[in-house]
Design a protein around this motif. Structure first.
Motif, PDB file in Angstrom:
ATOM      1  N   ALA A 181       8.233   0.373  -4.061  1.00 23.62           N
ATOM      2  CA  ALA A 181       9.386  -0.064  -3.283  1.00 23.62           C
ATOM      3  C   ALA A 181      10.287   1.091  -2.889  1.00 23.62           C
ATOM      4  CB  ALA A 181      10.200  -1.082  -4.089  1.00 23.62           C
ATOM      5  N   ILE A 182      11.171   0.753  -1.919  1.00 26.62           N
ATOM      6  CA  ILE A 182      12.316   1.584  -1.565  1.00 26.62           C
ATOM      7  C   ILE A 182      13.561   0.750  -1.832  1.00 26.62           C
ATOM      8  CG2 ILE A 182      13.557   2.714   0.328  1.00 26.62           C
ATOM      9  CD1 ILE A 182      10.868   3.245   1.662  1.00 26.62           C
ATOM     10  N   VAL A 183      14.535   1.343  -2.497  1.00 23.87           N
ATOM     11  CA  VAL A 183      15.763   0.605  -2.788  1.00 23.87           C
ATOM     12  C   VAL A 183      16.933   1.255  -2.061  1.00 23.87           C
ATOM     13  CG1 VAL A 183      14.966  -0.226  -5.026  1.00 23.87           C
ATOM     14  CG2 VAL A 183      16.231   1.922  -4.896  1.00 23.87           C
ATOM     15  N   TYR A 184      17.975   0.444  -1.836  1.00 20.94           N
ATOM     16  CA  TYR A 184      19.167   0.913  -1.119  1.00 20.94           C
ATOM     17  C   TYR A 184      20.393   0.390  -1.855  1.00 20.94           C
ATOM     18  CZ  TYR A 184      22.331   1.909   2.797  1.00 20.94           C
ATOM     19  OH  TYR A 184      23.338   2.392   3.587  1.00 20.94           O
TER      20      TYR A 184
ATOM     21  N   THR B 242       0.845  -1.200   0.000  1.00 23.39           N
ATOM     22  CA  THR B 242       0.000   0.000   0.000  1.00 23.39           C
ATOM     23  C   THR B 242       0.876   1.243   0.000  1.00 23.39           C
ATOM     24  OG1 THR B 242      -0.100   0.241   2.413  1.00 23.39           O
ATOM     25  CG2 THR B 242      -1.732  -1.223   1.371  1.00 23.39           C
ATOM     26  N   PRO B 243       0.363   2.360  -0.550  1.00 25.05           N
ATOM     27  CA  PRO B 243       1.132   3.617  -0.530  1.00 25.05           C
ATOM     28  C   PRO B 243       1.385   4.102   0.899  1.00 25.05           C
ATOM     29  CG  PRO B 243      -0.664   3.729  -2.121  1.00 25.05           C
ATOM     30  CD  PRO B 243      -0.880   2.485  -1.319  1.00 25.05           C
ATOM     31  N   GLN B 244       0.414   3.845   1.792  1.00 25.69           N
ATOM     32  CA  GLN B 244       0.554   4.322   3.164  1.00 25.69           C
ATOM     33  C   GLN B 244       1.759   3.661   3.865  1.00 25.69           C
ATOM     34  OE1 GLN B 244      -2.250   3.167   1.786  1.00 25.69           O
ATOM     35  NE2 GLN B 244      -3.428   5.093   1.564  1.00 25.69           N
ATOM     36  N   LYS B 245       1.879   2.350   3.707  1.00 17.75           N
ATOM     37  CA  LYS B 245       3.001   1.652   4.333  1.00 17.75           C
ATOM     38  C   LYS B 245       4.326   2.126   3.743  1.00 17.75           C
ATOM     39  CE  LYS B 245       0.471  -2.603   5.427  1.00 17.75           C
ATOM     40  NZ  LYS B 245       0.368  -4.069   5.179  1.00 17.75           N
ATOM     41  N   ALA B 246       4.361   2.334   2.464  1.00 16.32           N
ATOM     42  CA  ALA B 246       5.588   2.779   1.811  1.00 16.32           C
ATOM     43  C   ALA B 246       5.991   4.172   2.304  1.00 16.32           C
ATOM     44  CB  ALA B 246       5.411   2.786   0.300  1.00 16.32           C
ATOM     45  N   ARG B 247       5.011   5.081   2.391  1.00 16.46           N
ATOM     46  CA  ARG B 247       5.311   6.433   2.844  1.00 16.46           C
ATOM     47  C   ARG B 247       5.766   6.449   4.292  1.00 16.46           C
ATOM     48  NH1 ARG B 247       7.635   9.842   0.812  1.00 16.46           N
ATOM     49  NH2 ARG B 247       6.357   9.506  -1.054  1.00 16.46           N
ATOM     50  N   ALA B 248       5.139   5.631   5.145  1.00 15.79           N
ATOM     51  CA  ALA B 248       5.531   5.576   6.558  1.00 15.79           C
ATOM     52  C   ALA B 248       6.972   5.085   6.686  1.00 15.79           C
ATOM     53  CB  ALA B 248       4.579   4.646   7.320  1.00 15.79           C
ATOM     54  N   ALA B 249       7.348   4.077   5.883  1.00 20.08           N
ATOM     55  CA  ALA B 249       8.710   3.560   5.924  1.00 20.08           C
ATOM     56  C   ALA B 249       9.702   4.615   5.450  1.00 20.08           C
ATOM     57  CB  ALA B 249       8.807   2.308   5.075  1.00 20.08           C
TER      58      ALA B 249
ATOM     59  N   PHE C  28      18.437   1.525   7.039  1.00 20.55           N
ATOM     60  CA  PHE C  28      17.737   0.577   6.170  1.00 20.55           C
ATOM     61  C   PHE C  28      17.701  -0.807   6.819  1.00 20.55           C
ATOM     62  CE2 PHE C  28      17.185  -2.186   2.454  1.00 20.55           C
ATOM     63  CZ  PHE C  28      16.177  -1.530   1.769  1.00 20.55           C
ATOM     64  N   ASP C  29      18.812  -1.206   7.447  1.00 17.72           N
ATOM     65  CA  ASP C  29      18.861  -2.513   8.118  1.00 17.72           C
ATOM     66  C   ASP C  29      17.813  -2.591   9.225  1.00 17.72           C
ATOM     67  OD1 ASP C  29      20.920  -3.511   6.561  1.00 17.72           O
ATOM     68  OD2 ASP C  29      22.471  -2.682   7.846  1.00 17.72           O
ATOM     69  N   ALA C  30      17.684  -1.503  10.000  1.00 12.78           N
ATOM     70  CA  ALA C  30      16.699  -1.500  11.079  1.00 12.78           C
ATOM     71  C   ALA C  30      15.287  -1.594  10.520  1.00 12.78           C
ATOM     72  CB  ALA C  30      16.861  -0.230  11.922  1.00 12.78           C
ATOM     73  N   LEU C  31      15.038  -0.924   9.404  1.00 15.66           N
ATOM     74  CA  LEU C  31      13.720  -0.989   8.789  1.00 15.66           C
ATOM     75  C   LEU C  31      13.405  -2.404   8.313  1.00 15.66           C
ATOM     76  CD1 LEU C  31      11.175   0.466   7.771  1.00 15.66           C
ATOM     77  CD2 LEU C  31      12.427   1.001   5.660  1.00 15.66           C
ATOM     78  N   VAL C  32      14.396  -3.077   7.728  1.00 14.49           N
ATOM     79  CA  VAL C  32      14.206  -4.457   7.279  1.00 14.49           C
ATOM     80  C   VAL C  32      13.803  -5.345   8.452  1.00 14.49           C
ATOM     81  CG1 VAL C  32      15.380  -6.510   6.375  1.00 14.49           C
ATOM     82  CG2 VAL C  32      15.764  -4.275   5.310  1.00 14.49           C
ATOM     83  N   SER C  33      14.496  -5.193   9.579  1.00 17.14           N
ATOM     84  CA  SER C  33      14.189  -6.006  10.765  1.00 17.14           C
ATOM     85  C   SER C  33      12.824  -5.667  11.328  1.00 17.14           C
ATOM     86  CB  SER C  33      15.265  -5.784  11.837  1.00 17.14           C
ATOM     87  OG  SER C  33      16.537  -6.170  11.367  1.00 17.14           O
ATOM     88  N   GLU C  34      12.492  -4.400  11.354  1.00  9.47           N
ATOM     89  CA  GLU C  34      11.206  -3.970  11.913  1.00  9.47           C
ATOM     90  C   GLU C  34      10.038  -4.537  11.121  1.00  9.47           C
ATOM     91  OE1 GLU C  34       8.879   0.212  11.859  1.00  9.47           O
ATOM     92  OE2 GLU C  34      10.793   0.264  12.949  1.00  9.47           O
TER      93      GLU C  34
END
Length: 632
Positions: free
Chosen positions: A347-350, A278-285, A295-301
Motif C-alpha cells: 500500500a501507499i498511505v497518506y 501487484t508490485p508493478q501497480k504500486a510502483r507506478a502509482a 493523492f486525491d487525483a490518484l484515488v480518482s484515477e
C-alpha cells in the motif's frame, strides 16, 4: 464473598469454552480408579493431584453458591444428597487433566502477564475506575485466599485455556450439518390470520357472591398478605470521609512526576490508504505521486471512492498492520508514503491530519490527580473503618453503640416485604444502601442473628439486623374484594375468548373459509410473510408463531395472544425453503457447541490414557463436615 471473588477471578480469560469445565463428566467407575493415594490426596490425573484442602475449599464454595441460589442454607448432608460433592470433584478432575497436559506440553505464562491482567480486571477497580490495592487485598482477605494462592489459580486457568486452544482453534463446522440446521431455521412461511378478542364474545359481568367466594377460596394463596420485616441498617461509605481538602499540592505534584506517562495525549493521525495487488501497480502509482500527482487525483484515477481509502483517525496501536503503522506515523503532515510492503497488504498511505502527542501539564490535570488521591485515601479509610466496626461487632457491641462510637447514623426500615413494598404503602427507596441484596439477605435470616456485611457499589458497606417479623397471612375476601372481582372478570373473558377461538377453529377445519369468518366478524383477513422459527412477528404472538410451524401448507390452528383477551386463527398459505447458510451468531453458537464436544472427548480420553485415581476414603472424610455419615 468467596463465590463473588471466584466469579471475578476468571474474567480476563473467561472464554465460553472454559465454561465446559464446570460440567460433570462421568468419573465414577472409571478405569484405573484406585485407593492407592496418600491421605491428603483425593484424586490424581497423571502427575496432577487434587488435595483434600483444595477440594474442601471448592466444596464449601459450591455449597455457599447454591445456598444463595435457593435462598436457604444448604447443609453438608443435603449437599451430599444433591450430589454436589461429585459435581465438584468431577470439575476438579477435568481441570487437573488439563493441568497435567499443560505440564507435559511445557506450557507457561509469565508472572508479568498475570499481574497485568489483574491490574486491568474491573473486579479490583475502585470508585475512580482504576486498580485499587486496598480493595484487592480486602477481597482476598474476605475470601480466605492468600495472594499466592490467587495468582496460582489465575496461572492455572490461563494454562488450561492454552491447552484447549491447541486443539479447537480453527476447527471447521461440517458444511452438511450447517446446511441442514440453516434450512431448518431459515425456512420462511406466509400465513393469513384473524384476531379474536373481546368484540367476539358476550359481555362478562361481575359474578354473584357465591361464585366470587368460591373463586377466592381456590385462589386464596394469590391474595395472601406477604411477610413484612423491620430492619436497622448501619451504612458507611467512602464519601463519608470528605472530599479533596486533605490532599496537598506536594502530593499532587509527586504523583504527577511519578506517572507522567499517564498524562501523555496519544498521537492520532487521519490516514488514507490505497492497496495494490501487484508490485508493478504500486510502483507506478508511487512514481506518479513523486512526479507531482496529488493523492486525491490518484484515488480518482484508480476508480476508488473516498470511503474506500479512508482508515479514519487512529492511534498507532490501533493499526493492525505494524509496518503500515510505522510508516504512517513517521510521515510529515499531508504527505504520501513510498510503497509499503505491509504485513497484510502492499500500500501507499497518506496523512491528512496529526493530533495530540503532547503531555498534559500539571495545571490541567491537577484536579484529576487530587480527586484520585482523595479517592484512594478515602478507600483506605473505608477499609480501616470496616475493620474497626467488624472488631466492635466481634466484641459484642450493639449497632447503637457502634453508631455512637464512630458518629454514624443508623437507618430504620419499617415493615418491608421481600419485593420491596411497604405495608404503609409505596416502595422501599431505590437509594437505600445495597437495596436489592439487602432485601434478599434480610429474608434469609431471623431476629437476633448476626448477618454478613453487604458491599455497596464498591465504595461502601452496610450492616443490618432484623428487628421485627410480621408473618404472612391469608387475607379475608372483604379486604381484597375489588381486586378479586377484577381478576375473576379478566380470567372469565380470557376463557371465553379462548373457547370462541376453538369453536371458530372447528368451523375452519370443517371447510369454512377464513375470509367468510372475517366477514362475519366484521374485520379483514391479515397476512404475514417471511416468518421464521423462534423470531418475533409484528401482530402475532409467540404462541401463534410456534403453531405456524406445526404443519405443512394449509395447516390451520388457533393460538393465544400475548395480550390479555386475545387469540388468533391461522392458516398457513406458503412454505418457502430458506438459505443454507447460518447467520453469524447462530454459526458461532454451532461452532461453540462442536468445540465443547471436542473438549469433553479430549478430557475423557486423556483421563483414560494417563490414568485417573480416586481416594474414596479421603473423599468421604473431606465431605463429612458436620460429622454425619454418608450412609445415613
Amino acid at each position: 464473598m468467596l463465590t463473588f471473588l471466584r466469579s471475578a477471578a476468571g474474567t480476563f480469560i473467561a472464554k465460553i469454552l472454559l465454561g465446559l469445565l464446570i460440567l460433570s463428566f462421568a468419573i465414577w467407575g472409571v478405569t484405573g480408579a484406585s485407593f492407592n493415594l496418600s491421605g491428603n490426596t483425593i484424586a490424581s490425573v497423571g502427575s496432577s493431584e487434587i488435595k483434600v484442602i483444595d477440594f474442601q475449599r471448592e466444596f464449601l464454595g459450591e455449597i455457599n453458591r447454591m445456598s444463595e441460589q435457593f435462598g436457604q442454607r444448604i447443609t453438608p448432608q443435603q449437599a451430599l444428597q444433591f450430589g454436589i460433592d461429585r459435581q465438584v470433584l468431577s470439575r476438579m478432575i477435568n481441570q487437573a487433566t488439563l493441568d497435567d497436559r499443560a505440564r507435559v506440553y511445557g506450557m507457561g505464562v509469565s508472572h508479568d502477564k498475570i499481574s497485568a491482567e489483574i491490574l486491568n480486571d474491573p473486579t479490583f477497580t475502585g470508585a475512580d475506575g482504576k486498580f485499587d490495592p486496598s480493595r484487592y487485598q480486602w477481597l482476598l482477605q474476605n475470601a480466605g485466599m492468600s495472594e499466592t494462592t490467587f495468582l496460582k489459580s489465575q496461572k492455572n486457568t490461563y494454562l488450561r485455556q492454552q491447552v484447549i486452544d491447541t486443539f479447537i482453534a480453527g476447527v471447521p463446522v461440517p458444511k452438511v450439518l450447517e446446511s441442514a440446521i440453516a434450512r431448518h431455521f431459515n425456512e420462511e412461511r406466509t400465513v393469513d390470520y384473524i384476531e379474536i378478542d373481546i368484540r367476539d364474545i358476550a359481555p362478562v359481568t361481575a359474578p354473584d357472591d357465591a361464585t366470587l367466594q368460591s373463586f377466592f377460596e381456590r385462589e386464596k394463596a394469590t391474595y395472601r398478605a406477604p411477610e413484612y420485616r423491620s430492619l436497622t441498617l448501619l451504612p458507611i461509605s467512602a464519601k463519608d470521609f470528605g472530599g479533596t481538602g486533605d490532599v496537598s499540592d506536594e502530593e499532587v505534584r509527586a504523583i504527577y512526576e511519578q506517572n507522567k506517562a499517564r498524562y501523555i495525549v496519544p498521537e492520532t493521525r487521519k490516514i488514507r490508504r490505497i492497496s495494490f495487488d501487484t508490485p508493478q501497480k504500486a510502483r507506478a502509482a508511487s512514481d506518479k505521486i513523486k512526479a507531482g500527482q496529488t493523492f486525491d487525483a490518484l484515488v480518482s484515477e484508480i476508480g476508488l471512492t473516498a470511503e474506500d481509502v479512508d482508515l479514519g483517525t487512529l492511534r498507532r496501536d490501533q493499526m493492525i498492520d505494524r509496518k503500515l503503522a510505522d510508516a504512517a506515523f513517521a510521515l510529515p503532515l499531508q504527505t504520501a508514503s513510498d510503497v509499503i510492503d505491509g504485513d497484510f497488504t502492499r500500500a501507499i498511505v497518506y496523512v491528512d491530519a496529526i493530533n495530540g502527542g503532547e503531555t498534559r501539564s500539571l495545571d490541567v490535570v491537577a484536579d484529576e490527580i487530587r480527586q484520585d488521591i482523595a479517592a484512594e485515601k478515602n478507600n483506605q479509610k473505608l477499609v480501616e473503618r470496616y475493620d474497626a466496626i467488624e472488631d466492635a461487632r466481634a466484641a459484642g457491641n450493639t449497632f447503637a453503640e457502634i453508631a455512637e462510637k464512630f458518629s454514624l447514623k443508623l437507618m430504620t426500615i419499617k415493615d418491608v416485604s421481600e419485593t420491596g413494598s411497604l405495608l404503609a404503602g409505596g416502595e422501599l427507596d431505590v437509594s437505600t444502601p445495597g437495596r436489592d441484596r439487602l432485601l434478599q439477605d434480610a429474608f434469609r435470616t431471623d431476629v437476633g442473628v448476626e448477618n454478613d456485611v453487604i458491599e455497596v457499589n464498591r465504595n461502601g458497606f452496610v450492616w443490618f439486623e432484623v428487628t421485627e417479623i410480621k408473618p404472612s397471612r391469608d387475607r379475608l375476601l372483604e379486604e381484597v374484594k375489588a381486586t378479586v372481582t377484577e381478576d375473576w372478570i379478566r380470567l372469565e373473558i380470557q376463557k371465553t375468548v379462548d373457547a370462541r377461538a376453538e369453536t371458530l377453529l372447528k368451523e375452519l377445519q370443517s371447510g369454512k373459509s377464513l375470509e367468510t369468518m372475517a366477514s362475519e366478524l366484521g374485520r379483514a383477513v391479515s397476512q404475514a410473510s417471511g416468518i421464521k422459527r423462534n423470531q418475533p412477528v409484528d401482530g402475532l404472538s409467540g404462541a401463534a408463531v410456534q403453531q405456524i410451524f406445526q404443519g405443512p401448507t394449509g395447516h390451520k390452528a388457533s393460538a393465544p395472544g400475548d395480550l390479555p383477551n386475545q387469540a388468533f386463527l391461522i392458516v398457513v398459505k406458503d412454505v418457502a425453503a430458506g438459505a443454507t447458510v447460518l447467520p453469524k451468531e447462530q454459526a458461532d453458537n454451532l461452532r461453540t457447541s462442536l468445540q465443547n464436544d471436542l473438549i469433553e472427548t479430549y478430557i475423557t480420553q486423556t483421563r483414560e490414557t494417563v490414568g485417573t485415581s480416586i481416594n474414596a476414603g479421603a473423599l468421604e472424610q473431606a465431605t463429612n463436615l458436620d460429622g454425619s455419615s454418608r450412609n445415613q
